[in-house]
Design a protein around this motif. Structure first.
Motif, PDB file in Angstrom:
ATOM      1  N   TYR A  56     106.617 129.956-111.654  1.00 65.29           N
ATOM      2  CA  TYR A  56     107.271 129.212-113.132  1.00 65.29           C
ATOM      3  C   TYR A  56     107.607 131.008-113.476  1.00 65.29           C
ATOM      4  CZ  TYR A  56     104.055 125.927-112.555  1.00 65.29           C
ATOM      5  OH  TYR A  56     102.797 124.457-111.925  1.00 65.29           O
ATOM      6  N   SER A  57     108.094 131.341-115.003  1.00 66.06           N
ATOM      7  CA  SER A  57     108.358 131.806-115.236  1.00 66.06           C
ATOM      8  C   SER A  57     107.504 132.168-116.056  1.00 66.06           C
ATOM      9  CB  SER A  57     109.573 130.960-115.989  1.00 66.06           C
ATOM     10  OG  SER A  57     109.591 129.955-116.849  1.00 66.06           O
ATOM     11  N   ASP A  58     106.886 131.693-116.662  1.00 70.33           N
ATOM     12  CA  ASP A  58     105.905 131.849-117.665  1.00 70.33           C
ATOM     13  C   ASP A  58     104.453 133.026-116.727  1.00 70.33           C
ATOM     14  OD1 ASP A  58     106.892 130.463-119.672  1.00 70.33           O
ATOM     15  OD2 ASP A  58     105.816 128.919-119.576  1.00 70.33           O
ATOM     16  N   HIS A  59     104.281 133.839-117.324  1.00 75.23           N
ATOM     17  CA  HIS A  59     103.729 135.318-117.576  1.00 75.23           C
ATOM     18  C   HIS A  59     102.175 135.296-117.825  1.00 75.23           C
ATOM     19  CE1 HIS A  59     106.610 135.932-114.731  1.00 75.23           C
ATOM     20  NE2 HIS A  59     105.968 136.518-113.552  1.00 75.23           N
ATOM     21  N   ASP A  85      96.869 131.932-104.767  1.00 76.94           N
ATOM     22  CA  ASP A  85      97.290 132.921-103.664  1.00 76.94           C
ATOM     23  C   ASP A  85      98.438 131.912-103.053  1.00 76.94           C
ATOM     24  OD1 ASP A  85      98.755 134.560-102.244  1.00 76.94           O
ATOM     25  OD2 ASP A  85      97.363 134.842-100.780  1.00 76.94           O
ATOM     26  N   GLU A  86      97.826 131.113-102.061  1.00 85.85           N
ATOM     27  CA  GLU A  86      98.069 129.863-101.654  1.00 85.85           C
ATOM     28  C   GLU A  86      98.816 129.007-102.808  1.00 85.85           C
ATOM     29  OE1 GLU A  86      94.520 127.394 -99.328  1.00 85.85           O
ATOM     30  OE2 GLU A  86      93.920 130.032 -99.148  1.00 85.85           O
ATOM     31  N   ASN A  87      98.720 128.664-103.717  1.00 85.41           N
ATOM     32  CA  ASN A  87      99.590 128.222-104.764  1.00 85.41           C
ATOM     33  C   ASN A  87     101.075 128.696-105.499  1.00 85.41           C
ATOM     34  OD1 ASN A  87      97.974 126.162-104.176  1.00 85.41           O
ATOM     35  ND2 ASN A  87      97.141 125.529-105.921  1.00 85.41           N
ATOM     36  N   GLY A  88     100.804 129.725-105.006  1.00 89.21           N
ATOM     37  CA  GLY A  88     102.020 131.017-105.178  1.00 89.21           C
ATOM     38  C   GLY A  88     101.648 131.195-106.451  1.00 89.21           C
ATOM     39  N   LEU A  89     100.794 131.815-107.701  1.00 89.95           N
ATOM     40  CA  LEU A  89     100.175 131.751-108.759  1.00 89.95           C
ATOM     41  C   LEU A  89     100.185 133.322-109.045  1.00 89.95           C
ATOM     42  CD1 LEU A  89      98.731 128.402-109.688  1.00 89.95           C
ATOM     43  CD2 LEU A  89     100.596 128.869-110.102  1.00 89.95           C
ATOM     44  N   LEU A  90      99.802 134.224-107.500  1.00 94.40           N
ATOM     45  CA  LEU A  90      99.361 135.238-108.300  1.00 94.40           C
ATOM     46  C   LEU A  90     100.598 135.984-108.938  1.00 94.40           C
ATOM     47  CD1 LEU A  90      96.947 136.469-105.384  1.00 94.40           C
ATOM     48  CD2 LEU A  90      96.270 135.728-107.786  1.00 94.40           C
ATOM     49  N   GLY A  91     101.542 135.840-108.977  1.00 96.35           N
ATOM     50  CA  GLY A  91     102.511 136.608-109.442  1.00 96.35           C
ATOM     51  C   GLY A  91     103.204 136.168-110.742  1.00 96.35           C
ATOM     52  N   ASN A  92     102.053 134.957-111.624  1.00 98.97           N
ATOM     53  CA  ASN A  92     102.425 134.659-112.390  1.00 98.97           C
ATOM     54  C   ASN A  92     101.686 135.089-113.699  1.00 98.97           C
ATOM     55  OD1 ASN A  92     103.989 132.235-110.890  1.00 98.97           O
ATOM     56  ND2 ASN A  92     104.901 132.951-112.939  1.00 98.97           N
ATOM     57  N   ILE A  93     100.215 135.461-112.665  1.00 96.22           N
ATOM     58  CA  ILE A  93      98.862 135.551-113.598  1.00 96.22           C
ATOM     59  C   ILE A  93      98.136 136.704-112.965  1.00 96.22           C
ATOM     60  CG2 ILE A  93      96.728 134.932-113.130  1.00 96.22           C
ATOM     61  CD1 ILE A  93      97.331 131.713-113.228  1.00 96.22           C
ATOM     62  N   GLU A  94      97.984 137.763-113.830  1.00 94.63           N
ATOM     63  CA  GLU A  94      97.192 138.966-113.504  1.00 94.63           C
ATOM     64  C   GLU A  94      95.557 138.405-114.064  1.00 94.63           C
ATOM     65  OE1 GLU A  94      96.823 143.242-116.225  1.00 94.63           O
ATOM     66  OE2 GLU A  94      98.758 142.055-116.830  1.00 94.63           O
ATOM     67  N   VAL A  95      95.466 139.184-113.409  1.00 91.33           N
ATOM     68  CA  VAL A  95      93.984 138.821-113.330  1.00 91.33           C
ATOM     69  C   VAL A  95      93.268 140.023-113.385  1.00 91.33           C
ATOM     70  CG1 VAL A  95      91.330 137.655-112.036  1.00 91.33           C
ATOM     71  CG2 VAL A  95      93.529 137.051-111.464  1.00 91.33           C
ATOM     72  N   GLU A  96      92.522 139.829-114.695  1.00 86.72           N
ATOM     73  CA  GLU A  96      91.081 141.051-114.623  1.00 86.72           C
ATOM     74  C   GLU A  96      89.840 140.697-114.166  1.00 86.72           C
ATOM     75  OE1 GLU A  96      90.197 144.533-118.264  1.00 86.72           O
ATOM     76  OE2 GLU A  96      91.976 143.185-118.164  1.00 86.72           O
ATOM     77  N   ARG A 298      89.019 127.426-106.478  1.00 86.77           N
ATOM     78  CA  ARG A 298      89.674 126.495-106.085  1.00 86.77           C
ATOM     79  C   ARG A 298      89.481 125.259-107.202  1.00 86.77           C
ATOM     80  NH1 ARG A 298      92.539 127.337-101.461  1.00 86.77           N
ATOM     81  NH2 ARG A 298      91.434 128.501 -99.482  1.00 86.77           N
ATOM     82  N   LYS A 299      88.794 124.731-107.543  1.00 88.48           N
ATOM     83  CA  LYS A 299      89.078 123.685-108.286  1.00 88.48           C
ATOM     84  C   LYS A 299      89.349 124.241-109.524  1.00 88.48           C
ATOM     85  CE  LYS A 299      86.902 119.636-106.030  1.00 88.48           C
ATOM     86  NZ  LYS A 299      86.523 120.157-105.009  1.00 88.48           N
ATOM     87  N   ALA A 300      89.046 125.474-109.946  1.00 91.74           N
ATOM     88  CA  ALA A 300      88.956 125.781-111.145  1.00 91.74           C
ATOM     89  C   ALA A 300      90.154 126.764-111.750  1.00 91.74           C
ATOM     90  CB  ALA A 300      88.224 126.877-111.498  1.00 91.74           C
ATOM     91  N   ALA A 301      90.786 127.244-109.855  1.00 87.25           N
ATOM     92  CA  ALA A 301      92.310 127.719-110.567  1.00 87.25           C
ATOM     93  C   ALA A 301      92.999 126.175-110.683  1.00 87.25           C
ATOM     94  CB  ALA A 301      92.127 127.927-108.849  1.00 87.25           C
ATOM     95  N   GLY A 302      92.773 125.003-109.962  1.00 89.33           N
ATOM     96  CA  GLY A 302      93.458 124.019-110.399  1.00 89.33           C
ATOM     97  C   GLY A 302      93.325 123.664-111.686  1.00 89.33           C
ATOM     98  N   MET A 303      92.841 123.744-112.314  1.00 86.92           N
ATOM     99  CA  MET A 303      92.220 123.887-114.463  1.00 86.92           C
ATOM    100  C   MET A 303      92.966 124.546-114.721  1.00 86.92           C
ATOM    101  SD  MET A 303      87.973 122.389-114.033  1.00 86.92           S
ATOM    102  CE  MET A 303      88.296 120.893-115.994  1.00 86.92           C
ATOM    103  N   VAL A 304      93.661 125.653-114.141  1.00 86.43           N
ATOM    104  CA  VAL A 304      93.800 126.902-115.687  1.00 86.43           C
ATOM    105  C   VAL A 304      95.113 126.745-115.040  1.00 86.43           C
ATOM    106  CG1 VAL A 304      94.685 129.247-114.904  1.00 86.43           C
ATOM    107  CG2 VAL A 304      91.808 128.822-114.341  1.00 86.43           C
ATOM    108  N   GLU A 305      95.773 126.205-113.473  1.00 85.12           N
ATOM    109  CA  GLU A 305      97.047 126.400-114.096  1.00 85.12           C
ATOM    110  C   GLU A 305      97.813 125.106-114.710  1.00 85.12           C
ATOM    111  OE1 GLU A 305     100.350 124.640-111.050  1.00 85.12           O
ATOM    112  OE2 GLU A 305      98.568 124.398-109.950  1.00 85.12           O
TER     113      GLU A 305
END
Length: 374
Positions: A56-59, A85-96, A298-305
């Protein structure tokens, strides 16, 4: 004649010099064009690089708070990161990522994350982190993982419609799968007894769900609410007298403290126990179905997206319950009770065996064997 020859040679020389100069100028221009093209190509590659690395364009910035130190909590985090990672979201999401088992420090760190104003969403692993985050913010979206009964503890108004800024993935004991396991490994069974403590709210709920599922798959289910040791002994006697074929016990503190009584009864009367966790399986139950905690992450990551990028509202995003589970059968108990599992079911179960004890290290000896024997 000589004068004319000199003039001709001079003209030729001048033409040659002019040719060399022109060639040099053209070569320089071509070289510059090559450089410009290279730079333009490089610039174009740099311009497209973010599009390749991100979905995505958003971060956004996500705070992950893990309170438990066991493998289940670690798997909830691991599954979450793998899915991103597998969904290509680590470029959009910074995790603390924060791991804190001390409740006071955990509360402090959650508050610091919220007060920083930099966090767009919180992923909370475990009940304490989830309840604390929900208490400290009503604005920042919260996705929880590994909370057994979120509606019962007040995290959400209901599992179907959470109603606030909190939703997530429950780690309920998979009662449905555990009851279904009875028919998988003992397809001819017709009756089951569900035992659970009257004072353990979670156990009561599991027992009720189990009884409902038993009816759905054609099993007669007798429910026994256990208040004390006398009630347990009475229930076991009734199970024997009524020739009930299987015992089901959920995750239950009282029954866990009296598990030796139940397992001894099971062994003596050849009535297998289907249980709520692997710990009870190891103590002599026949089978269980356990949650794959990586799937919770994995399901939680889907909800975050869904919340961050698809703009879904946590208030209307239903709590997720159904999980990937592993069916486990205690091999020693199966052999002892002569339970023949259908060949068609073998691919659906994992045979559990107690870990082998490491061999004892012999003390160094002095003298011969004969001397030691004496």
């Amino acid at each position: 004649m000589k004068k004319n020859l000199a003039i001709i040679l001079s003209v030729i020389l001048i033409i040659a010099v002019i040719g060399v100069v022109v060639f040099a100028i053209i070569s320089a221009m071509n070289k510059q064009n090559d450089v410009d093209t290279t730079v333009a190509t490089s610039d174009s590659a740099d311009a497209t690089k973010p599009a390749i690395e991100t979905l995505y364009s958003d971060h956004y910035k996500v705070g992950v708070i893990q309170t438990g130190l066991g493998s289940a909590s670690k798997d909830c985090y691991g599954g979450f990161m793998m899915e991103l990672d597998e969904n290509g979201l680590l470029g959009n999401i910074e995790v603390e990522y924060i791991v804190e088992d001390n409740e006071e420090l955990c509360r402090q760190k959650i508050k610091e994350l919220i007060d920083s104003g930099e966090i767009d969403l919180l992923y909370t692993i475990g009940r304490f982190a989830s309840e604390t985050a929900a208490e400290l913010t009503k604005e920042i979206p919260i996705v929880f993982g590994a909370v057994n009964s979120p509606d019962e503890v007040g995290l959400v108004e209901s599992n179907e419609a959470p109603g606030g800024n909190v939703t997530g993935v429950s780690s309920y004991t998979p009662c449905f799968e555990q009851i279904d396991l009875i028919k998988t490994i003992m397809p001819k069974a017709k009756s089951v007894a569900a035992l659970y403590s009257a004072t353990d709210q979670d156990a009561v709920l599991q027992g009720i769900i189990a009884a409902r599922e038993a009816k759905n798959i054609g099993l007669d289910c007798t429910q026994f609410t256990i208040e004390d040791k006398a009630a347990l002994d009475k229930a076991l006697k009734t199970i024997k007298d009524d020739e009930i074929e299987v015992i089901y016990i959920p995750v239950d503190k009282f029954l866990s403290s009296n598990i030796s009584t139940i397992i001894d009864f099971s062994s003596e009367n050849n009535i297998p126990v289907i249980c709520g966790d692997e710990a009870t399986l190891a103590q002599g139950a026949l089978g269980t179905s356990v949650i794959n905690y990586e799937s919770i992450g994995r399901k939680a990551a889907g909800m975050v997206e869904d919340i961050l990028f698809n703009k879904k509202d946590p208030a209307t995003l239903s709590v997720m319950y159904k999980h990937d589970c592993t069916n486990m059968v205690n091999k020693a108990v199966r052999d002892k009770m002569n339970i023949e599992i259908p060949a068609t079911a073998l691919g659906e179960i994992e045979l559990w065996e107690a870990p082998t004890e490491p061999p004892e290290v012999s003390a160094p000896t002095t003298g011969s064997a004969e001397t030691k024997a004496e």
